[in-house]
Design a protein around this motif. Structure first.
Motif, PDB file in Angstrom:
ATOM      1  N   UNK A  89       0.841  -1.201   0.000  1.00  0.00           N
ATOM      2  CA  UNK A  89       0.000   0.000   0.000  1.00  0.00           C
ATOM      3  C   UNK A  89       0.875   1.249   0.000  1.00  0.00           C
ATOM      4  N   UNK A  90       1.930   1.233   0.797  1.00  0.00           N
ATOM      5  CA  UNK A  90       2.834   2.376   0.869  1.00  0.00           C
ATOM      6  C   UNK A  90       3.489   2.633  -0.482  1.00  0.00           C
ATOM      7  N   UNK A  91       4.003   1.600  -1.096  1.00  0.00           N
ATOM      8  CA  UNK A  91       4.677   1.756  -2.390  1.00  0.00           C
ATOM      9  C   UNK A  91       3.713   2.239  -3.465  1.00  0.00           C
ATOM     10  N   UNK A  92       2.508   1.690  -3.469  1.00  0.00           N
ATOM     11  CA  UNK A  92       1.538   2.073  -4.500  1.00  0.00           C
ATOM     12  C   UNK A  92       1.023   3.499  -4.288  1.00  0.00           C
ATOM     13  N   UNK A  93       0.892   3.931  -3.044  1.00  0.00           N
ATOM     14  CA  UNK A  93       0.512   5.329  -2.785  1.00  0.00           C
ATOM     15  C   UNK A  93       1.572   6.261  -3.368  1.00  0.00           C
ATOM     16  N   UNK A 139      -3.429  -6.214  -3.197  1.00  0.00           N
ATOM     17  CA  UNK A 139      -3.398  -7.673  -3.015  1.00  0.00           C
ATOM     18  C   UNK A 139      -2.456  -8.312  -4.035  1.00  0.00           C
ATOM     19  N   UNK A 140      -2.563  -7.879  -5.281  1.00  0.00           N
ATOM     20  CA  UNK A 140      -1.704  -8.420  -6.340  1.00  0.00           C
ATOM     21  C   UNK A 140      -0.246  -8.075  -6.090  1.00  0.00           C
ATOM     22  N   UNK A 141       0.012  -6.817  -5.724  1.00  0.00           N
ATOM     23  CA  UNK A 141       1.378  -6.366  -5.480  1.00  0.00           C
ATOM     24  C   UNK A 141       2.005  -7.132  -4.319  1.00  0.00           C
ATOM     25  N   UNK A 142       1.197  -7.399  -3.285  1.00  0.00           N
ATOM     26  CA  UNK A 142       1.698  -8.090  -2.092  1.00  0.00           C
ATOM     27  C   UNK A 142       1.760  -9.601  -2.266  1.00  0.00           C
ATOM     28  N   UNK A 161      -0.141   2.313   6.271  1.00  0.00           N
ATOM     29  CA  UNK A 161       0.910   2.709   5.338  1.00  0.00           C
ATOM     30  C   UNK A 161       1.534   4.037   5.751  1.00  0.00           C
ATOM     31  N   UNK A 162       0.713   4.981   6.176  1.00  0.00           N
ATOM     32  CA  UNK A 162       1.222   6.284   6.641  1.00  0.00           C
ATOM     33  C   UNK A 162       2.092   6.084   7.876  1.00  0.00           C
ATOM     34  N   UNK A 163       1.650   5.225   8.791  1.00  0.00           N
ATOM     35  CA  UNK A 163       2.426   4.956  10.010  1.00  0.00           C
ATOM     36  C   UNK A 163       3.762   4.299   9.670  1.00  0.00           C
ATOM     37  N   UNK A 177      12.021   9.657 -10.294  1.00  0.00           N
ATOM     38  CA  UNK A 177      11.098  10.700  -9.827  1.00  0.00           C
ATOM     39  C   UNK A 177       9.647  10.210  -9.716  1.00  0.00           C
ATOM     40  N   UNK A 178       9.510   8.889  -9.524  1.00  0.00           N
ATOM     41  CA  UNK A 178       8.175   8.323  -9.333  1.00  0.00           C
ATOM     42  C   UNK A 178       7.808   8.255  -7.850  1.00  0.00           C
ATOM     43  N   UNK A 179       8.830   8.181  -6.985  1.00  0.00           N
ATOM     44  CA  UNK A 179       8.566   8.074  -5.553  1.00  0.00           C
ATOM     45  C   UNK A 179       8.697   9.433  -4.873  1.00  0.00           C
ATOM     46  N   UNK A 180       7.746   9.716  -4.015  1.00  0.00           N
ATOM     47  CA  UNK A 180       7.802  10.939  -3.229  1.00  0.00           C
ATOM     48  C   UNK A 180       7.430  10.618  -1.803  1.00  0.00           C
ATOM     49  N   UNK A 181       6.895  11.586  -1.091  1.00  0.00           N
ATOM     50  CA  UNK A 181       6.482  11.361   0.284  1.00  0.00           C
ATOM     51  C   UNK A 181       5.019  10.919   0.315  1.00  0.00           C
TER      52      UNK A 181
END
Length: 199
Positions: free
Chosen positions: A16-20, A34-37, A59-61, A101-105
């Motif tokens: 969830x964190x990575x996909x966000x 579910x698929x990613x995990x 995911x935020x935590x 540059x796909x990943x941010x906060x």
């Protein structure tokens, strides 16, 4: 069984964190998580009975803990608060650049998308930012600032970093982050040196 269940829950949260980070909160569906995990279909509601919102909070935590660990590591390796801030920003710049540059906060993403829609997610994001401001404030206090000024400057530092990550992604350049590192380090040195010189 408990260990296996905990591993599945951790995988779902990490996914969830990575996909966000890449698709945003709104753009991330539970089926994609579910698929990613690589998790069983019923696992999301088993581990997160409140569904996507509960998974989003987790995911935020997780993101909060990861950046908090980065701050702690930078504090240990650096000789001053300014150096610690520069080190943390440089690590973030590398993460953003290496992801093309796909990943941010993810915390800023969830705040912008859901802060007005979900009080639970807003509170989780506020707690995440607080978990970064507090140790930064402690570092600045160790550098000689009083508690009030340290807290104020720590808030500015975290806010500057958050903004620089967003601008870097938009421009597809790490220059905004490195510029932020220069300004933040200079500001910290100026304030700490000013206080040191008056004692």
């Amino acid at each position: 069984m408990a260990i296996k269940g905990n591993l599945t829950k951790a995988r779902l949260t990490e996914s969830m964190l990575q996909l966000i980070q890449t698709s945003g909160y709104s753009g991330t569906g539970l089926n994609a998580v579910i698929e990613h995990a690589g998790a069983p279909k019923g696992s999301v509601y088993f581990h997160f009975p409140d569904g996507k919102e509960g998974l989003g909070v987790a995911a935020v935590e997780l993101a909060a803990k990861q950046f908090e660990a980065l701050i702690a590591e930078a504090a240990v390796s650096a000789g001053s608060a300014a150096e610690a801030a520069r080190t943390a920003i440089e690590v973030l710049a590398a993460i953003v650049s290496e992801s093309n540059f796909r990943l941010g906060c993810p915390v800023s993403v969830v705040t912008l998308e859901m802060g007005a829609e979900s009080e639970r997610l807003r509170k989780a994001c506020a707690a995440a930012f607080e978990s970064w401001i507090a140790p930064t404030s402690a570092l600045l206090e160790a550098g000689g600032l009083d508690a009030g000024e340290a807290r104020s400057l720590a808030t500015v530092v975290v806010s500057t970093i958050e903004g620089a990550v967003i601008v870097s992604r938009a421009m597809q350049s790490t220059q905004p982050l490195f510029s932020a590192a220069d300004v933040v380090a200079a500001l910290i040195n100026q304030r700490c040196n000013t206080v040191g010189g008056t004692r």
